[in-house]
Design a protein around this motif. Structure first.
Motif, PDB file in Angstrom:
ATOM      1  N   GLU A  35       0.730  -1.290   0.090  1.00  0.00           N
ATOM      2  CA  GLU A  35      -0.099  -0.063  -0.039  1.00  0.00           C
ATOM      3  C   GLU A  35       0.733   1.439  -0.140  1.00  0.00           C
ATOM      4  O   GLU A  35       0.347   2.406  -0.772  1.00  0.00           O
ATOM      5  CB  GLU A  35      -1.116  -0.108   1.321  1.00  0.00           C
ATOM      6  CG  GLU A  35      -2.056  -1.020   1.103  1.00  0.00           C
ATOM      7  CD  GLU A  35      -2.913  -0.938  -0.001  1.00  0.00           C
ATOM      8  OE1 GLU A  35      -3.516   0.024  -0.319  1.00  0.00           O
ATOM      9  OE2 GLU A  35      -3.279  -2.079  -0.560  1.00  0.00           O
ATOM     10  N   LEU A  38       2.027   2.116  -3.357  1.00  0.00           N
ATOM     11  CA  LEU A  38       0.836   2.479  -4.322  1.00  0.00           C
ATOM     12  C   LEU A  38       0.533   3.982  -3.746  1.00  0.00           C
ATOM     13  O   LEU A  38       0.438   4.830  -4.829  1.00  0.00           O
ATOM     14  CB  LEU A  38      -0.519   1.759  -4.088  1.00  0.00           C
ATOM     15  CG  LEU A  38      -0.338   0.233  -4.587  1.00  0.00           C
ATOM     16  CD1 LEU A  38      -1.650  -0.473  -4.281  1.00  0.00           C
ATOM     17  CD2 LEU A  38      -0.305   0.491  -6.111  1.00  0.00           C
ATOM     18  N   ALA A  39       0.623   4.289  -2.587  1.00  0.00           N
ATOM     19  CA  ALA A  39       0.311   5.639  -2.399  1.00  0.00           C
ATOM     20  C   ALA A  39       1.541   6.656  -2.595  1.00  0.00           C
ATOM     21  O   ALA A  39       1.129   7.514  -3.314  1.00  0.00           O
ATOM     22  CB  ALA A  39       0.512   5.841  -0.541  1.00  0.00           C
ATOM     23  N   ARG A  41       3.213   6.200  -5.496  1.00  0.00           N
ATOM     24  CA  ARG A  41       2.881   6.437  -7.105  1.00  0.00           C
ATOM     25  C   ARG A  41       1.547   7.178  -7.338  1.00  0.00           C
ATOM     26  O   ARG A  41       1.657   7.928  -8.185  1.00  0.00           O
ATOM     27  CB  ARG A  41       2.543   4.867  -7.727  1.00  0.00           C
ATOM     28  CG  ARG A  41       3.875   4.049  -7.692  1.00  0.00           C
ATOM     29  CD  ARG A  41       3.196   2.813  -8.291  1.00  0.00           C
ATOM     30  NE  ARG A  41       4.711   1.788  -8.299  1.00  0.00           N
ATOM     31  CZ  ARG A  41       4.545   0.620  -8.707  1.00  0.00           C
ATOM     32  NH1 ARG A  41       3.387   0.096  -9.126  1.00  0.00           N
ATOM     33  NH2 ARG A  41       5.503  -0.260  -8.612  1.00  0.00           N
ATOM     34  N   LYS A  42       0.451   6.923  -6.701  1.00  0.00           N
ATOM     35  CA  LYS A  42      -0.532   7.758  -6.645  1.00  0.00           C
ATOM     36  C   LYS A  42      -0.439   9.321  -6.482  1.00  0.00           C
ATOM     37  O   LYS A  42      -0.665  10.162  -7.186  1.00  0.00           O
ATOM     38  CB  LYS A  42      -1.842   7.394  -5.613  1.00  0.00           C
ATOM     39  CG  LYS A  42      -3.093   8.195  -5.911  1.00  0.00           C
ATOM     40  CD  LYS A  42      -4.044   7.593  -5.223  1.00  0.00           C
ATOM     41  CE  LYS A  42      -5.594   8.292  -5.485  1.00  0.00           C
ATOM     42  NZ  LYS A  42      -6.571   7.560  -4.603  1.00  0.00           N
ATOM     43  N   ARG A  45       1.624  10.680  -9.315  1.00  0.00           N
ATOM     44  CA  ARG A  45       0.632  10.915 -10.566  1.00  0.00           C
ATOM     45  C   ARG A  45      -0.197  12.018 -10.368  1.00  0.00           C
ATOM     46  O   ARG A  45      -0.199  12.763 -11.362  1.00  0.00           O
ATOM     47  CB  ARG A  45      -0.058   9.564 -10.850  1.00  0.00           C
ATOM     48  CG  ARG A  45      -1.023   9.520 -11.829  1.00  0.00           C
ATOM     49  CD  ARG A  45      -1.859   8.240 -11.947  1.00  0.00           C
ATOM     50  NE  ARG A  45      -2.587   7.867 -10.909  1.00  0.00           N
ATOM     51  CZ  ARG A  45      -3.689   8.191 -10.500  1.00  0.00           C
ATOM     52  NH1 ARG A  45      -4.342   9.029 -11.007  1.00  0.00           N
ATOM     53  NH2 ARG A  45      -4.132   7.801  -9.202  1.00  0.00           N
ATOM     54  N   LEU A  46      -0.535  12.330  -9.247  1.00  0.00           N
ATOM     55  CA  LEU A  46      -1.579  13.332  -8.968  1.00  0.00           C
ATOM     56  C   LEU A  46      -0.675  14.619  -9.132  1.00  0.00           C
ATOM     57  O   LEU A  46      -1.159  15.811  -9.871  1.00  0.00           O
ATOM     58  CB  LEU A  46      -2.228  13.312  -7.761  1.00  0.00           C
ATOM     59  CG  LEU A  46      -3.404  12.290  -7.539  1.00  0.00           C
ATOM     60  CD1 LEU A  46      -3.833  12.046  -6.222  1.00  0.00           C
ATOM     61  CD2 LEU A  46      -4.371  12.480  -8.499  1.00  0.00           C
ATOM     62  N   GLU A  49      -0.289  15.217 -12.814  1.00  0.00           N
ATOM     63  CA  GLU A  49      -1.539  15.597 -13.492  1.00  0.00           C
ATOM     64  C   GLU A  49      -1.666  17.199 -13.304  1.00  0.00           C
ATOM     65  O   GLU A  49      -2.005  17.852 -14.098  1.00  0.00           O
ATOM     66  CB  GLU A  49      -2.803  14.838 -13.208  1.00  0.00           C
ATOM     67  CG  GLU A  49      -2.464  13.470 -13.762  1.00  0.00           C
ATOM     68  CD  GLU A  49      -3.550  12.511 -13.094  1.00  0.00           C
ATOM     69  OE1 GLU A  49      -4.282  12.711 -12.383  1.00  0.00           O
ATOM     70  OE2 GLU A  49      -3.712  11.373 -13.700  1.00  0.00           O
TER      71      GLU A  49
END
Length: 110
Positions: A35, A38-39, A41-42, A45-46, A49
């Motif tokens: 997790e 994943l956090a 990476r997220k 990504r945010l 963006e």
């Protein structure tokens, strides 16, 4: 040296089945992503963006400003053309040409 043996359909199907089974085993053996990763990476990504959205907004604003500038220049050119005296008619052009011709002839005959 042995000659080439053309594989039958069953041989090809068996090889394909073995390849699928090997790929499935490799996928199952792959460790799961935790997790925390994943956090991270997220979040990355945010952030990416958001930066891209900001860049798009800046580009759109610049495009809008350039478009407004072009429109202003076009309107300025249109008003400049409208402010110019109207073009001479064919009769006026002919009269001016005749006057120049007569003046030239007068200078030559001295």
């Amino acid at each position: 040296m042995t000659s080439f043996k053309v594989p039958s359909f069953q041989d090809r199907a068996a090889l394909a089945k073995q390849a699928k089974q090997k790929a499935l085993e490799k996928l199952k053996a792959k460790p799961q992503v935790d997790e925390a990763t994943l956090a991270v990476r997220k979040a990355a990504r945010l952030a990416r963006e958001a930066a891209e959205a900001e860049e798009r907004a800046a580009r759109r604003a610049a495009d809008a400003a350039a478009k407004a500038e072009r429109e202003a220049q076009r309107l300025e050119a249109a008003t400049a053309v409208a402010a110019e005296p109207p073009a001479l008619s064919e009769a006026e052009k002919k009269a001016a040409r005749d006057a120049r011709y007569a003046a030239r002839k007068k200078r030559v005959k001295r």
